[in-house]
Design a protein around this motif. Structure first.
Motif, PDB file in Angstrom:
ATOM      1  N   GLY A 124       0.825  -1.088   0.055  1.00 39.07           N
ATOM      2  CA  GLY A 124      -0.057   0.055  -0.081  1.00 39.07           C
ATOM      3  C   GLY A 124       1.021   1.142   0.063  1.00 39.07           C
ATOM      4  O   GLY A 124       1.765   1.345   0.377  1.00 39.07           O
ATOM      5  N   VAL A 125       0.513   2.331  -0.673  1.00 37.13           N
ATOM      6  CA  VAL A 125       1.025   3.836  -0.617  1.00 37.13           C
ATOM      7  C   VAL A 125      -0.003   4.501   0.290  1.00 37.13           C
ATOM      8  O   VAL A 125      -1.401   4.474  -0.355  1.00 37.13           O
ATOM      9  CB  VAL A 125       1.297   3.987  -1.917  1.00 37.13           C
ATOM     10  N   PRO A 126       0.311   5.470   0.696  1.00 40.13           N
ATOM     11  CA  PRO A 126      -0.446   6.604   1.337  1.00 40.13           C
ATOM     12  C   PRO A 126      -0.854   7.628   0.562  1.00 40.13           C
ATOM     13  O   PRO A 126      -0.105   7.726  -0.475  1.00 40.13           O
ATOM     14  CB  PRO A 126       0.311   7.131   2.560  1.00 40.13           C
ATOM     15  N   LEU A 127      -2.015   8.021   0.611  1.00 33.95           N
ATOM     16  CA  LEU A 127      -2.341   9.154  -0.587  1.00 33.95           C
ATOM     17  C   LEU A 127      -2.708  10.305   0.750  1.00 33.95           C
ATOM     18  O   LEU A 127      -3.253  10.281   1.643  1.00 33.95           O
ATOM     19  CB  LEU A 127      -3.947   8.748  -0.835  1.00 33.95           C
ATOM     20  N   ARG A 128      -1.884  11.476  -0.029  1.00 30.99           N
ATOM     21  CA  ARG A 128      -1.868  12.744   0.920  1.00 30.99           C
ATOM     22  C   ARG A 128      -2.591  13.884   0.207  1.00 30.99           C
ATOM     23  O   ARG A 128      -2.492  14.050  -1.169  1.00 30.99           O
ATOM     24  CB  ARG A 128      -0.431  12.862   1.169  1.00 30.99           C
ATOM     25  N   LEU A 129      -3.251  14.500   0.814  1.00 35.24           N
ATOM     26  CA  LEU A 129      -3.884  15.955   0.234  1.00 35.24           C
ATOM     27  C   LEU A 129      -3.677  17.085   1.107  1.00 35.24           C
ATOM     28  O   LEU A 129      -3.276  17.073   2.305  1.00 35.24           O
ATOM     29  CB  LEU A 129      -5.311  15.704   0.170  1.00 35.24           C
ATOM     30  N   GLY A 130      -3.975  18.247   0.531  1.00 34.62           N
ATOM     31  CA  GLY A 130      -3.726  19.549   1.588  1.00 34.62           C
ATOM     32  C   GLY A 130      -2.513  19.926   1.734  1.00 34.62           C
ATOM     33  O   GLY A 130      -1.290  19.286   1.084  1.00 34.62           O
ATOM     34  N   ASP A 131      -2.042  21.163   1.980  1.00 33.33           N
ATOM     35  CA  ASP A 131      -0.852  21.835   2.394  1.00 33.33           C
ATOM     36  C   ASP A 131      -0.317  21.213   3.211  1.00 33.33           C
ATOM     37  O   ASP A 131       1.308  21.267   3.103  1.00 33.33           O
ATOM     38  CB  ASP A 131      -1.122  23.417   2.515  1.00 33.33           C
ATOM     39  N   ASP A 132      -0.838  20.402   4.125  1.00 35.07           N
ATOM     40  CA  ASP A 132       0.055  19.884   5.093  1.00 35.07           C
ATOM     41  C   ASP A 132       0.302  18.197   4.656  1.00 35.07           C
ATOM     42  O   ASP A 132       0.954  17.628   5.740  1.00 35.07           O
ATOM     43  CB  ASP A 132      -0.601  19.961   6.586  1.00 35.07           C
ATOM     44  N   ASP A 133      -0.087  17.879   3.514  1.00 42.74           N
ATOM     45  CA  ASP A 133       0.038  16.474   3.356  1.00 42.74           C
ATOM     46  C   ASP A 133      -0.360  15.717   4.040  1.00 42.74           C
ATOM     47  O   ASP A 133       0.096  14.647   4.518  1.00 42.74           O
ATOM     48  CB  ASP A 133       1.462  16.138   3.009  1.00 42.74           C
ATOM     49  N   VAL A 134      -1.675  15.773   4.450  1.00 38.70           N
ATOM     50  CA  VAL A 134      -2.424  14.881   5.530  1.00 38.70           C
ATOM     51  C   VAL A 134      -2.739  13.505   4.754  1.00 38.70           C
ATOM     52  O   VAL A 134      -3.239  13.629   3.528  1.00 38.70           O
ATOM     53  CB  VAL A 134      -3.709  15.629   5.978  1.00 38.70           C
ATOM     54  N   LYS A 135      -2.686  12.379   5.387  1.00 40.40           N
ATOM     55  CA  LYS A 135      -2.837  11.169   4.899  1.00 40.40           C
ATOM     56  C   LYS A 135      -4.086  10.758   4.839  1.00 40.40           C
ATOM     57  O   LYS A 135      -4.859  10.948   5.979  1.00 40.40           O
ATOM     58  CB  LYS A 135      -2.048   9.941   5.428  1.00 40.40           C
ATOM     59  N   VAL A 136      -4.944  10.750   3.939  1.00 37.82           N
ATOM     60  CA  VAL A 136      -6.331  10.553   3.788  1.00 37.82           C
ATOM     61  C   VAL A 136      -7.065   9.212   3.511  1.00 37.82           C
ATOM     62  O   VAL A 136      -8.143   8.818   3.491  1.00 37.82           O
ATOM     63  CB  VAL A 136      -7.006  11.654   2.978  1.00 37.82           C
ATOM     64  N   GLY A 137      -5.916   8.262   3.065  1.00 38.31           N
ATOM     65  CA  GLY A 137      -6.323   6.777   2.722  1.00 38.31           C
ATOM     66  C   GLY A 137      -4.885   6.045   2.053  1.00 38.31           C
ATOM     67  O   GLY A 137      -3.755   6.749   2.317  1.00 38.31           O
ATOM     68  N   THR A 138      -5.425   4.924   1.362  1.00 37.23           N
ATOM     69  CA  THR A 138      -4.314   4.435   0.801  1.00 37.23           C
ATOM     70  C   THR A 138      -4.846   3.768  -0.758  1.00 37.23           C
ATOM     71  O   THR A 138      -6.033   3.658  -0.920  1.00 37.23           O
ATOM     72  CB  THR A 138      -3.996   3.181   1.580  1.00 37.23           C
ATOM     73  N   LEU A 139      -3.691   3.507  -1.544  1.00 38.25           N
ATOM     74  CA  LEU A 139      -4.060   2.936  -2.716  1.00 38.25           C
ATOM     75  C   LEU A 139      -3.134   1.361  -2.459  1.00 38.25           C
ATOM     76  O   LEU A 139      -2.156   1.332  -1.970  1.00 38.25           O
ATOM     77  CB  LEU A 139      -3.515   3.301  -4.037  1.00 38.25           C
ATOM     78  N   CYS A 140      -3.965   0.381  -2.152  1.00 36.82           N
ATOM     79  CA  CYS A 140      -3.342  -0.893  -1.967  1.00 36.82           C
ATOM     80  C   CYS A 140      -3.735  -2.096  -2.653  1.00 36.82           C
ATOM     81  O   CYS A 140      -4.549  -2.154  -3.687  1.00 36.82           O
ATOM     82  CB  CYS A 140      -3.651  -1.275  -0.371  1.00 36.82           C
ATOM     83  N   LEU A 141      -2.869  -3.089  -2.791  1.00 33.96           N
ATOM     84  CA  LEU A 141      -2.910  -4.408  -3.185  1.00 33.96           C
ATOM     85  C   LEU A 141      -3.100  -5.662  -2.251  1.00 33.96           C
ATOM     86  O   LEU A 141      -2.315  -5.368  -1.085  1.00 33.96           O
ATOM     87  CB  LEU A 141      -1.767  -4.860  -3.995  1.00 33.96           C
ATOM     88  N   ILE A 142      -3.887  -6.605  -2.547  1.00 32.39           N
ATOM     89  CA  ILE A 142      -3.935  -7.634  -1.756  1.00 32.39           C
ATOM     90  C   ILE A 142      -3.880  -9.148  -2.643  1.00 32.39           C
ATOM     91  O   ILE A 142      -4.279  -8.874  -3.819  1.00 32.39           O
ATOM     92  CB  ILE A 142      -5.021  -8.061  -0.822  1.00 32.39           C
ATOM     93  N   ASP A 143      -3.304 -10.399  -1.824  1.00 30.15           N
ATOM     94  CA  ASP A 143      -3.382 -11.458  -2.893  1.00 30.15           C
ATOM     95  C   ASP A 143      -3.016 -12.619  -1.612  1.00 30.15           C
ATOM     96  O   ASP A 143      -2.637 -12.426  -0.534  1.00 30.15           O
ATOM     97  CB  ASP A 143      -2.036 -11.470  -3.637  1.00 30.15           C
ATOM     98  N   PRO A 144      -3.771 -13.852  -1.982  1.00 25.27           N
ATOM     99  CA  PRO A 144      -3.808 -14.768  -1.189  1.00 25.27           C
ATOM    100  C   PRO A 144      -2.565 -15.495  -0.811  1.00 25.27           C
ATOM    101  O   PRO A 144      -2.318 -16.544  -0.209  1.00 25.27           O
ATOM    102  CB  PRO A 144      -5.017 -15.756  -1.594  1.00 25.27           C
ATOM    103  N   GLU A 145      -1.585 -15.256  -1.970  1.00 29.60           N
ATOM    104  CA  GLU A 145      -0.249 -15.921  -1.876  1.00 29.60           C
ATOM    105  C   GLU A 145       0.812 -15.138  -1.864  1.00 29.60           C
ATOM    106  O   GLU A 145       0.772 -13.742  -1.888  1.00 29.60           O
ATOM    107  CB  GLU A 145       0.004 -16.341  -3.503  1.00 29.60           C
ATOM    108  N   PRO A 146       1.743 -15.359  -0.915  1.00 31.13           N
ATOM    109  CA  PRO A 146       2.975 -14.553  -0.681  1.00 31.13           C
ATOM    110  C   PRO A 146       3.891 -14.212  -1.861  1.00 31.13           C
ATOM    111  O   PRO A 146       3.879 -15.103  -2.770  1.00 31.13           O
ATOM    112  CB  PRO A 146       3.882 -15.579   0.295  1.00 31.13           C
ATOM    113  N   ARG A 147       4.128 -12.871  -1.663  1.00 30.82           N
ATOM    114  CA  ARG A 147       4.818 -12.675  -3.003  1.00 30.82           C
ATOM    115  C   ARG A 147       5.465 -11.269  -2.534  1.00 30.82           C
ATOM    116  O   ARG A 147       5.352 -10.498  -1.495  1.00 30.82           O
ATOM    117  CB  ARG A 147       3.969 -12.348  -4.361  1.00 30.82           C
ATOM    118  N   THR A 148       5.979 -10.347  -3.332  1.00 31.47           N
ATOM    119  CA  THR A 148       6.718  -9.360  -3.355  1.00 31.47           C
ATOM    120  C   THR A 148       6.596  -8.431  -4.355  1.00 31.47           C
ATOM    121  O   THR A 148       5.989  -9.002  -5.662  1.00 31.47           O
ATOM    122  CB  THR A 148       8.238  -9.317  -2.927  1.00 31.47           C
TER     123      THR A 148
END
Length: 401
Positions: A124-148
């Motif tokens: 996952g990577v954080p999503l930031r907004l505003g002049d203070d770069d407030v973290k408001v969420g994430t863009l993320c990936l999941i999978d049932p198998e281990p990987r990188t």
């Protein structure tokens, strides 16, 4: 930027949670359901990185809204923030990469790891907004198998995160723009014996229409409806220029004001390969007389107290097309008690059959309405059901006494 690998679980502070919840509320995107501008990003993330699920999540103070998801298993759309991957990683500095959640102390106890859907891999990577770069969420990936993810894949996820941030920021810009435009709407004007009201519904964020009314020093009321060719930002900028030029001539007679306006803005319209239709009138409340100049607008309906109706057409060309040096025709009408004058932009015609007969339909809708406010609300509702595909403006002047 390196992904976080620490085994401690940072805790998002309460002030940060309140700030991001307030920012998301201002964005007005949480409650709107799925949007293609976000689904496009999660589709690319899932397909390009070959995972079972990709998500764009927005974090409030205690809950997580899944704004977009591409996954065989459907989640949410609102789930408690606690005990989610995103909730536990909101405090991390950068991207988070979890090759196998079963052996990561930060996540091994989570319900979605120990049970269905048995998540092993998370990024996952954080999503930031505003002049203070407030973290408001994430863009993320999941999978049932281990990987990188390798360096290029992680860079792609981060770039998609930047794209998502820009889409969210565009929403913030639109909200600010709407606030600015709302401030340009004419305020209530108190004219004894008259009711004056109107609405403007842009086809997009910005309208090429504008309407205005104001009292002058001699208690006359100046009324304007204008329609710049086109839609969107360019039309809105030209409309704002015309509005400003007219306001600078607030007490001037309509024919003089329009002539001076044309001299000022016609070159701008010509350079933009555009033009504008304009109705600009001056109401004398004591007599009900409206003196006006109509620059190619011609969309004025007068409903008389005896149920007769009259459509006032224009014989002049729009501003930007009218030959220089040729005077415009001026007109006038008299409102008797019980009369109503309705001035519209051409978007109103699209609510029915696109012809002038639509003005009669509009007049019938007015006569069926118990008051001006109800009439305008019914026009707005019809615009929802019969999208005019254009900016829509309606101004009503009703004489009671």
């Amino acid at each position: 930027m390196h992904p976080e690998t620490a085994t401690t679980v940072p805790v998002t502070s309460a002030p940060d949670a309140v700030r991001r919840a307030a920012l998301l509320a201002a964005l007005d995107v949480v409650e709107g359901g799925a949007e293609e501008r976000f689904d496009r990003i999660t589709r690319i993330a899932r397909e390009a990185l070959g995972v079972s699920g990709s998500f764009l999540n927005l974090a409030g103070d205690t809950s997580l809204t899944i704004k977009s998801q591409q996954s065989d298993a459907h989640f949410g759309p609102v789930i408690p923030l606690q005990d989610t991957f995103c909730g536990r990683t909101m405090g991390e500095r950068g991207p988070v990469l979890v090759p196998d959640a079963r052996i990561d102390a930060r996540y091994s106890d989570m319900p979605m790891v120990v049970g269905d859907p048995n998540v092993r891999f998370y990024a996952g990577v954080p999503l930031r907004l505003g002049d203070d770069d407030v973290k408001v969420g994430t863009l993320c990936l999941i999978d049932p198998e281990p990987r990188t993810l390798d360096a290029d894949e992680l860079a792609l996820l981060q770039e998609l995160g930047v794209w998502a941030e820009r889409e969210l920021a565009a929403g913030a810009d639109e909200d600010r723009l709407r606030s600015v435009l709302a401030g340009l709407e004419p305020g209530t004007v108190d004219v004894p014996g008259y009711r004056i009201a109107g609405l403007s519904v842009p086809h997009g964020v910005v309208s090429g229409d504008f309407h205005d009314w104001h009292r002058s020093g001699d208690d006359a009321v100046h009324l304007t409806v204008a329609d710049v060719m086109g839609k969107g930002m360019s039309a809105g900028l030209l409309a704002a220029n015309i509005r400003g030029a007219l306001l600078a001539r607030g007490d001037v007679a309509p024919d003089v004001a329009v002539a001076e306006l044309e001299a000022q803005v016609a070159p701008d319209l010509s350079r933009a390969e555009s033009f504008a239709t304009l109705f600009h009138g001056r109401l004398t409340p004591s007599t009900g007389r409206i003196d006006f100049t109509d620059a190619g607008h011609g969309l004025v309906l007068q409903l008389r107290d005896d149920r007769a109706e009259r459509i006032l057409r224009s014989s002049d060309l729009p501003i930007g097309l009218h030959p220089a040096g040729i005077e415009r025709a001026s007109g006038s009408l008299v409102m008797r008690p019980g009369d109503v004058v309705i001035v519209v932009s051409d978007g109103a015609l699209e609510l029915w059959d696109s012809t002038l007969a639509s003005l009669s339909q509009l007049g019938a809708l007015y006569r069926e309405s118990p008051d001006v406010a109800t009439f305008l609300q019914r026009v707005r509702s019809r615009a929802v059901d019969h999208d005019p595909g254009d900016d829509l403006t309606v101004v009503v002047v009703a004489r009671d006494l």
